[in-house]
Design a protein around this motif. Structure first.
Motif, mmCIF file in Angstrom:
data_model
loop_
_atom_site.group_PDB
_atom_site.id
_atom_site.type_symbol
_atom_site.label_atom_id
_atom_site.label_comp_id
_atom_site.label_asym_id
_atom_site.label_seq_id
_atom_site.Cartn_x
_atom_site.Cartn_y
_atom_site.Cartn_z
ATOM 1 N N ASN A 126 -10.369 -68.664 -40.377
ATOM 2 C CA ASN A 126 -9.172 -68.613 -39.528
ATOM 3 C C ASN A 126 -8.626 -70.008 -39.222
ATOM 4 N N GLN A 127 -8.706 -70.894 -40.196
ATOM 5 C CA GLN A 127 -8.176 -72.248 -40.038
ATOM 6 C C GLN A 127 -7.046 -72.434 -41.044
ATOM 7 N N GLN A 128 -5.824 -72.357 -40.591
ATOM 8 C CA GLN A 128 -4.702 -72.463 -41.500
ATOM 9 C C GLN A 128 -4.291 -73.954 -41.634
ATOM 10 N N HIS A 129 -5.000 -74.636 -42.523
ATOM 11 C CA HIS A 129 -4.607 -76.001 -42.856
ATOM 12 C C HIS A 129 -5.025 -76.285 -44.283
ATOM 13 N N ARG A 130 -4.681 -77.473 -44.746
ATOM 14 C CA ARG A 130 -4.836 -77.782 -46.160
ATOM 15 C C ARG A 130 -5.905 -78.837 -46.453
ATOM 16 N N SER A 131 -6.445 -79.502 -45.448
ATOM 17 C CA SER A 131 -7.382 -80.586 -45.766
ATOM 18 C C SER A 131 -8.470 -80.673 -44.707
ATOM 19 N N THR A 132 -9.591 -81.232 -45.142
ATOM 20 C CA THR A 132 -10.687 -81.530 -44.234
ATOM 21 C C THR A 132 -11.578 -82.563 -44.896
ATOM 22 N N GLN A 133 -12.442 -83.153 -44.085
ATOM 23 C CA GLN A 133 -13.400 -84.136 -44.606
ATOM 24 C C GLN A 133 -14.777 -83.741 -44.107
ATOM 25 N N LEU A 134 -15.741 -83.586 -45.022
ATOM 26 C CA LEU A 134 -17.073 -83.114 -44.675
ATOM 27 C C LEU A 134 -18.081 -84.250 -44.803
ATOM 28 N N ASN A 135 -19.032 -84.267 -43.898
ATOM 29 C CA ASN A 135 -20.157 -85.199 -43.974
ATOM 30 C C ASN A 135 -21.274 -84.517 -44.754
ATOM 31 N N ILE A 136 -21.588 -85.023 -45.946
ATOM 32 C CA ILE A 136 -22.587 -84.378 -46.820
ATOM 33 C C ILE A 136 -23.789 -85.302 -47.020
ATOM 34 N N ALA A 137 -23.941 -86.291 -46.134
ATOM 35 C CA ALA A 137 -25.009 -87.268 -46.333
ATOM 36 C C ALA A 137 -26.388 -86.626 -46.386
ATOM 37 N N SER A 138 -26.581 -85.552 -45.628
ATOM 38 C CA SER A 138 -27.917 -84.925 -45.575
ATOM 39 C C SER A 138 -28.098 -83.826 -46.600
ATOM 40 N N TRP A 139 -27.064 -83.523 -47.378
ATOM 41 C CA TRP A 139 -27.185 -82.442 -48.364
ATOM 42 C C TRP A 139 -28.008 -82.921 -49.548
ATOM 43 N N PRO A 140 -28.739 -81.998 -50.185
ATOM 44 C CA PRO A 140 -29.485 -82.377 -51.404
ATOM 45 C C PRO A 140 -28.530 -82.718 -52.540
ATOM 46 N N LYS A 141 -29.009 -83.538 -53.435
ATOM 47 C CA LYS A 141 -28.210 -83.853 -54.595
ATOM 48 C C LYS A 141 -28.057 -82.607 -55.468
ATOM 49 N N GLY A 142 -26.890 -82.472 -56.076
ATOM 50 C CA GLY A 142 -26.676 -81.330 -56.949
ATOM 51 C C GLY A 142 -25.218 -80.947 -57.030
ATOM 52 N N LEU A 143 -24.972 -79.748 -57.645
ATOM 53 C CA LEU A 143 -23.613 -79.274 -57.852
ATOM 54 C C LEU A 143 -23.248 -78.307 -56.726
ATOM 55 N N TYR A 144 -22.007 -78.429 -56.221
ATOM 56 C CA TYR A 144 -21.533 -77.581 -55.118
ATOM 57 C C TYR A 144 -20.176 -77.005 -55.495
ATOM 58 N N PHE A 145 -19.927 -75.750 -54.997
ATOM 59 C CA PHE A 145 -18.695 -75.037 -55.285
ATOM 60 C C PHE A 145 -17.891 -74.867 -54.012
ATOM 61 N N VAL A 146 -16.554 -75.044 -54.141
ATOM 62 C CA VAL A 146 -15.648 -74.939 -52.996
ATOM 63 C C VAL A 146 -14.697 -73.772 -53.250
ATOM 64 N N HIS A 147 -14.556 -72.868 -52.220
ATOM 65 C CA HIS A 147 -13.663 -71.715 -52.313
ATOM 66 C C HIS A 147 -12.784 -71.671 -51.078
ATOM 67 N N THR A 148 -11.457 -71.473 -51.284
ATOM 68 C CA THR A 148 -10.527 -71.347 -50.150
ATOM 69 C C THR A 148 -9.933 -69.959 -50.064
ATOM 70 N N GLY A 149 -10.290 -69.096 -50.957
ATOM 71 C CA GLY A 149 -9.690 -67.761 -51.018
ATOM 72 C C GLY A 149 -8.636 -67.675 -52.081
ATOM 73 N N THR A 150 -7.914 -68.786 -52.304
ATOM 74 C CA THR A 150 -6.863 -68.770 -53.321
ATOM 75 C C THR A 150 -7.164 -69.736 -54.459
ATOM 76 N N VAL A 151 -7.905 -70.814 -54.156
ATOM 77 C CA VAL A 151 -8.255 -71.786 -55.178
ATOM 78 C C VAL A 151 -9.734 -72.109 -55.067
ATOM 79 N N ALA A 152 -10.285 -72.669 -56.144
ATOM 80 C CA ALA A 152 -11.707 -73.035 -56.154
ATOM 81 C C ALA A 152 -11.868 -74.346 -56.905
ATOM 82 N N GLY A 153 -12.958 -75.028 -56.591
ATOM 83 C CA GLY A 153 -13.275 -76.272 -57.271
ATOM 84 C C GLY A 153 -14.754 -76.578 -57.131
ATOM 85 N N LYS A 154 -15.198 -77.621 -57.693
ATOM 86 C CA LYS A 154 -16.602 -77.997 -57.603
ATOM 87 C C LYS A 154 -16.717 -79.528 -57.583
#
Length: 626
Positions: free
Chosen positions: A594-622
């Protein structure tokens, strides 16, 4: 330093311009016209004429006893007199052997150089002889014995100068000579080649005109040089000055108008004077023997003439008292030592006398750092930066020693400067040990400098602004600054291109590319600290993670940087209702709904190394976490 002075019950009068009187004493001669007493105290020895030298760096004084004796005698720093050069025969002979057994032909003056080598001017011998201080052996330095001038361009020892009447050194060690040839000759220290620096060879007395020195027709009998290499010369009636910068000559003292009588505190050009010689001190004051008026006189740097010794009555008296109350009998030479003391041949009394200030100046030292001129007391300074402290001194002699102290503890250096990185509260001072013969106190201590350290709290800058913008949009960026004080400069870069310089934390620009990478460089100018060259310390912080300003089309997603390490910027071409980031196993790493906007910035410093997938409902990326 403070000194307590005793007041005595005699009364004397000082010419204007003097705050402290000159005193007089005898340093050689017992009043008899016989040369004897070698090996004993100089004041108990018999003298004939004795034109003195300036003391060398060891305090030795040399006396030229011309005409009858043709010898040079030496008075050491303890006051004992000995035979130094000349066997009494009036010829120039003995080169290569000991000076003590050589022959001298009318030794008129003696000078010493910085190495204590001795130069003897033979007037009738038409030569300058040199005695090596280390070996005591004598050689011919200048002149081949000829009584007329053979011209410039030759080595000094092969040149005929004529009858040499005076000699001086300039600040570079070059020798200046006057003879009866109508020139002032210069002997180059490096090459020993002779050149003419003044005169046209005519040697006319009482020339008072001004103009280029090399075109002048004056007769130059005496010469001296000040510390700025200005040259002074006289023809017994006039004192003239050759400016070191322009090489122009003009009259400094003396007048051809015989109606001018003896007077003090008058312009020197209004004084009718007859002198035997001239000499200068390091400040450009000129001293001469006023033979007819039985006085030693001085021309100060303002061009006024004063008496510093002699009351005009022929006789011998006054030792220990003010020099202007003393009786002098035919003063025939005047030379000036390193402490401003004057040595005078009191020829009619067969003595050498010294005119001096009652209390010789002591050594003074000040400390500076390279940020400013003389510093005293407390110094504001920066941590982590070294500074160089310099000792400035006077009357230290040719080879003074230095002792540095930090918080009272000695430092193992004997140089006149010291480099260190100060801590807060450090106190530094320096001592100097002089080896100058004439100082009263050999050791002097400087003022202390105490350092208060600015610890330099960290300076930082970060950026924020619009992450998504279309080409042609005006983009506003803001810098958040800490620790820089109220005065700073910001330089804004798009990639490597500087597009703005501001003194406020905001900037705007028009977007021209799909992807812009913005960085800012901060320079604080309000730190109050200085580096080793005196310029403001530049604490520069570059924000390495750039703020991306991008354009994205509908149904597209933009991930930057990719691969990423600590943060990932997500920009979509459409507003999203939800954003989900998962790893390759399907585990949800991030979700927003329920966030109607187009951009954000995430802190991923603690995430493990690897491949991640991004989904917005209309577009996707990795993207890849590196």
């Amino acid at each position: 330093m403070r000194y307590l002075f005793l007041l005595f019950a005699f009364v004397y009068f000082l010419p204007s311009g003097f705050s402290q009187p000159y005193y007089i004493t005898t340093i050689a001669g017992n009043g008899t016209n016989v040369e004897n007493g070698n090996g004993g105290m100089a004041t108990s020895a018999g003298l004939q004429t004795g034109n003195p030298s300036v003391p060398d760096k060891y305090g030795n004084i040399y006396l030229a006893t011309r005409w009858v004796n043709n010898t040079v005698r030496k008075i050491d720093a303890s006051g004992r007199i000995t035979h130094f050069a000349g066997d009494g025969t009036a010829v120039s002979a003995g080169d290569g052997g000991p000076a003590s057994s050589a022959s001298l032909n009318d030794p008129l003056w003696v000078l010493t150089d910085d190495s204590a080598n001795v130069y003897i001017v033979e007037n009738l011998g038409c030569r300058v002889r040199k005695v090596d201080y280390r070996t005591g052996r004598i050689s011919t330095y200048a002149g081949n014995g000829g009584s007329t001038f053979s011209g410039e361009g030759r080595p000094a020892s092969a040149t005929s100068f004529g009858y040499i009447t005076s000699m001086a050194f300039d600040s570079h060690g070059n020798v200046l000579l006057c003879a009866n040839n109508g020139y002032i000759n210069k002997i180059d220290k490096a090459t020993s080649i002779v050149s003419n620096i003044a005169g046209n060879g005519r040697c006319v007395r009482n020339v008072s005109s001004s103009g280029p020195a090399t075109a002048d027709s004056g007769c130059y009998i005496y010469v001296c040089v000040d510390r700025h290499d200005n040259i002074y010369t006289s023809d017994l009636t006039l004192i003239r000055k050759i400016d070191s910068g322009t090489n122009f000559i003009h009259t400094l003292a003396g007048s051809l108008d015989t109606s001018f009588a003896y007077a003090d505190s008058v312009p020197a050009t209004n004084a009718h004077i007859e002198m035997y010689d001239i000499n200068s001190d390091s400040f450009g004051r000129i001293y001469y023997s006023d033979v007819l008026r039985l006085r030693t006189r001085m021309v100060d740097t303002n061009g006024y003439v004063y008496t510093i010794g002699g009351n005009g009555i022929r006789g011998y008296s006054g030792d220990g008292g003010p020099a202007i109350n003393a009786k002098i009998y035919d003063p025939l030479s005047t030379v000036v030592g390193a402490c401003g003391e004057i040595y005078m041949n009191d020829a009619g009394n067969y003595r050498v006398r010294k005119i001096y200030k009652e209390y010789l100046p002591n050594i003074s030292i000040s400390l500076t750092n390279q940020a400013s001129t003389t510093e005293t007391g407390v110094v504001q300074f920066c941590s982590r930066y070294p500074t160089t402290l310099h000792a400035f001194y006077s009357r230290g002699g040719p080879s003074p020693a230095f002792r540095w102290y930090i918080n009272g503890a000695p430092i193992t250096t004997s140089l006149p400067y010291y480099t260190f990185t100060p801590n807060s509260g450090d106190s530094v001072r320096c001592e100097i040990v002089s080896d100058l013969y004439c100082v009263t106190n050999r050791v002097a201590s400087s003022n202390s400098i105490q350092f208060i350290i600015d610890t330099l709290s960290p300076v930082s800058v970060s950026l924020s602004g619009i992450a998504g913008a279309a080409i042609g949009d005006t983009v506003h960026l803001n810098a958040t600054i800490t620790g820089a004080g109220s005065s700073y400069t910001l330089k804004w870069y798009n990639g490597d291109s500087l597009f703005a310089t501001t003194t406020t934390p905001t900037v705007q620009y028009v977007k021209t590319r799909a992807i812009d990478s913005i960085t800012v460089v901060l320079t604080s100018t309000a730190r109050g600290c200085y580096d080793s060259t005196g310029s403001p310390i530049k604490t520069i912080v570059r924000y390495n993670t750039s703020v991306p300003v991008v354009t994205t089309a509908a149904n597209e997603i933009w991930l930057q940087p990719n691969p990423a390490q600590t943060e990932i910027q997500i920009v979509a071409g459409n507003d999203w209702e939800q954003l989900v980031v998962t790893d390759v196993s399907g585990r949800v790493m991030y979700r927003e709904s329920n966030q109607q906007h187009r951009s954000t910035q995430l802190n991923i410093a603690s995430w493990p190394k690897g491949l991640y997938f991004v989904h917005t409902g209309t577009v996707a990326g990795k993207f890849l976490k590196d």
